[in-house]
Design an enzyme around this catalytic site. Sequence first.
Site, PDB file in Angstrom:
ATOM      1  CB  SER A 143      -0.849   0.007   1.280  1.00 54.74           C
ATOM      2  OG  SER A 143      -1.527   1.238   1.436  1.00 54.74           O
ATOM      3  CE1 TYR A 156      -3.801  -2.250   5.482  1.00 55.93           C
ATOM      4  CE2 TYR A 156      -3.514   0.110   5.133  1.00 55.93           C
ATOM      5  CZ  TYR A 156      -3.732  -1.157   4.631  1.00 55.93           C
ATOM      6  OH  TYR A 156      -3.864  -1.343   3.273  1.00 55.93           O
TER       7      TYR A 156
HETATM    8  N1  LIG Z   1      -8.844  -0.415  -0.475  1.00 56.10           N
HETATM    9  C1  LIG Z   1      -7.776   0.340  -0.355  1.00 56.10           C
HETATM   10  O1  LIG Z   1      -7.863   1.579  -0.307  1.00 56.10           O
HETATM   11  C2  LIG Z   1      -6.401  -0.286  -0.334  1.00 56.10           C
HETATM   12  C3  LIG Z   1      -5.288   0.544  -0.534  1.00 56.10           C
HETATM   13  C4  LIG Z   1      -4.022  -0.015  -0.517  1.00 56.10           C
HETATM   14  C5  LIG Z   1      -3.860  -1.365  -0.303  1.00 56.10           C
HETATM   15  N2  LIG Z   1      -4.947  -2.149  -0.091  1.00 56.10           N
HETATM   16  C6  LIG Z   1      -4.717  -3.579   0.140  1.00 56.10           C
HETATM   17  O2  LIG Z   1      -5.419  -4.316  -0.826  1.00 56.10           O
HETATM   18  C7  LIG Z   1      -5.728  -5.600  -0.303  1.00 56.10           C
HETATM   19  C8  LIG Z   1      -7.203  -5.895  -0.541  1.00 56.10           C
HETATM   20  O3  LIG Z   1      -7.967  -4.972   0.222  1.00 56.10           O
HETATM   21  P1  LIG Z   1      -9.438  -4.514  -0.202  1.00 56.10           P
HETATM   22  O4  LIG Z   1      -9.454  -3.056  -0.186  1.00 56.10           O
HETATM   23  O5  LIG Z   1      -9.884  -5.241  -1.397  1.00 56.10           O
HETATM   24  O6  LIG Z   1     -10.243  -4.991   1.091  1.00 56.10           O
HETATM   25  P2  LIG Z   1     -11.610  -5.819   1.228  1.00 56.10           P
HETATM   26  O7  LIG Z   1     -12.590  -5.407   0.207  1.00 56.10           O
HETATM   27  O8  LIG Z   1     -11.955  -5.707   2.680  1.00 56.10           O
HETATM   28  O9  LIG Z   1     -11.151  -7.321   0.905  1.00 56.10           O
HETATM   29  C9  LIG Z   1     -10.265  -7.991   1.760  1.00 56.10           C
HETATM   30  C10 LIG Z   1     -10.079  -9.417   1.279  1.00 56.10           C
HETATM   31  O10 LIG Z   1      -9.190 -10.083   2.211  1.00 56.10           O
HETATM   32  C11 LIG Z   1      -9.818 -11.262   2.664  1.00 56.10           C
HETATM   33  N3  LIG Z   1      -9.481 -11.563   4.053  1.00 56.10           N
HETATM   34  C12 LIG Z   1      -9.594 -10.752   5.133  1.00 56.10           C
HETATM   35  N4  LIG Z   1      -9.294 -11.441   6.259  1.00 56.10           N
HETATM   36  C13 LIG Z   1      -8.992 -12.708   5.860  1.00 56.10           C
HETATM   37  C14 LIG Z   1      -8.624 -13.887   6.551  1.00 56.10           C
HETATM   38  N5  LIG Z   1      -8.529 -13.923   7.900  1.00 56.10           N
HETATM   39  N6  LIG Z   1      -8.395 -15.015   5.840  1.00 56.10           N
HETATM   40  C15 LIG Z   1      -8.517 -15.011   4.490  1.00 56.10           C
HETATM   41  N7  LIG Z   1      -8.860 -13.932   3.782  1.00 56.10           N
HETATM   42  C16 LIG Z   1      -9.105 -12.791   4.461  1.00 56.10           C
HETATM   43  C17 LIG Z   1     -11.324 -11.009   2.540  1.00 56.10           C
HETATM   44  O11 LIG Z   1     -12.017 -12.240   2.362  1.00 56.10           O
HETATM   45  P3  LIG Z   1     -12.966 -12.940   3.451  1.00 56.10           P
HETATM   46  O12 LIG Z   1     -13.577 -11.860   4.298  1.00 56.10           O
HETATM   47  O13 LIG Z   1     -13.931 -13.697   2.609  1.00 56.10           O
HETATM   48  O14 LIG Z   1     -12.048 -13.841   4.214  1.00 56.10           O
HETATM   49  C18 LIG Z   1     -11.383 -10.192   1.251  1.00 56.10           C
HETATM   50  O15 LIG Z   1     -11.432 -11.048   0.138  1.00 56.10           O
HETATM   51  C19 LIG Z   1      -5.325  -5.567   1.171  1.00 56.10           C
HETATM   52  O16 LIG Z   1      -4.056  -6.163   1.343  1.00 56.10           O
HETATM   53  C20 LIG Z   1      -5.260  -4.086   1.478  1.00 56.10           C
HETATM   54  O17 LIG Z   1      -4.398  -3.799   2.542  1.00 56.10           O
HETATM   55  C21 LIG Z   1      -6.207  -1.647  -0.115  1.00 56.10           C
END
Ligand SMILES: NC(=O)c1ccc[n+]([C@@H]2O[C@H](COP(=O)([O-])OP(=O)(O)OC[C@H]3O[C@@H](n4cnc5c(N)ncnc54)[C@H](OP(=O)(O)O)[C@@H]3O)[C@@H](O)[C@H]2O)c1
Length: 272
Positions: A143, A156
């Site tokens: 990130s 985080y």
């Molecule tokens: N959105 C942003 O602004 C942003 C910015 C920079 C980086 N990121 C990174 O991008 C990645 C995806 O984030 P997102 O924004 O798409 O978030 P999201 O919509 O909340 O999705 C998170 C994903 O991680 C999975 N997950 C969470 N806890 C888990 C566990 N204990 N075991 C297995 N899977 C788990 C969830 O699946 P289940 O709940 O089905 O397990 C879901 O598929 C993350 O690494 C985040 O840090 C996001």
Amino acid sequence: MHDYSNTTALVTGASKGLGEAYAHELARRGANLVLVARSAGALHTLAERIQAAHHVSVHVIAADLSDRRSPQAVVDELKRLGLEVDLLVNNAGLGAVGPFLSRPLEPNLQSVEVNVAALMGLVHLVGAGMLERGRGGIINVASTAAFQPMPYQASYAATKAFVLSFTEALTEELRGTGLRVMAAHPGATDTGFFSGTTASMDPKADTPASVAANTLDDFARGRSVSYPGRACNRAATWASRLLPRGTVAGITGGLNRRAGFQDVSDVSSATS
Ligand SMILES: NC(=O)c1ccc[n+]([C@@H]2O[C@H](COP(=O)([O-])OP(=O)(O)OC[C@H]3O[C@@H](n4cnc5c(N)ncnc54)[C@H](OP(=O)(O)O)[C@@H]3O)[C@@H](O)[C@H]2O)c1
């Protein structure tokens, strides 16, 4: 790896958000998929949708990556299915938001387990097979939060700083092995990342589809780092590399206070 077609890609956190977008974009480029997350139902629904739209095979492995045994369980299941992974996309992740001392500890610990321990475990176990075969790719989703301390998202940002440092070091270690590793640094992306809390996403956030496509383009170009969001995201990481870290913490703290993160609560407690 310049061509994703007929490869097998494992995407963690594929049940929604950015991981779902990676799965769609990889399938569009011809990759067979292994989808990993806890929500088995959502993964099976996604697998059906992808298989109806693309000529690729999709397998689902339901796993809770906060369980230290889960990377080995995933690899055991891959072996049982007879699958070799060409590309590992370590995308699953979560982050606690709000003042560290007055919010519950558990989500902070969960984020360390998923963002750090499971990512490291999968790199180690899936990477071992790649090393044996002398080819493979790994994308670790970090990130822009990795580049500076972030008050009100303290743990985080620290987990993502780990992913940044770990991936940079591996990039060098793996030179000449046939394995390639890349860190992807999205900025704010329009997903349910803050769901369950009163925090809201930046209205100017990038779409998951564009972030996924840009990440995969960068990997195909042979890059070891990707900034798949708006150009200003990357520029902000340079500011935080040049200024003293205390100054940067003051600035990010101010921005997060402006976003209301010092008053964040869980939705259930906010509405009760
Ligand atoms: N959105 C942003 O602004 C942003 C910015 C920079 C980086 N990121 C990174 O991008 C990645 C995806 O984030 P997102 O924004 O798409 O978030 P999201 O919509 O909340 O999705 C998170 C994903 O991680 C999975 N997950 C969470 N806890 C888990 C566990 N204990 N075991 C297995 N899977 C788990 C969830 O699946 P289940 O709940 O089905 O397990 C879901 O598929 C993350 O690494 C985040 O840090 C996001």
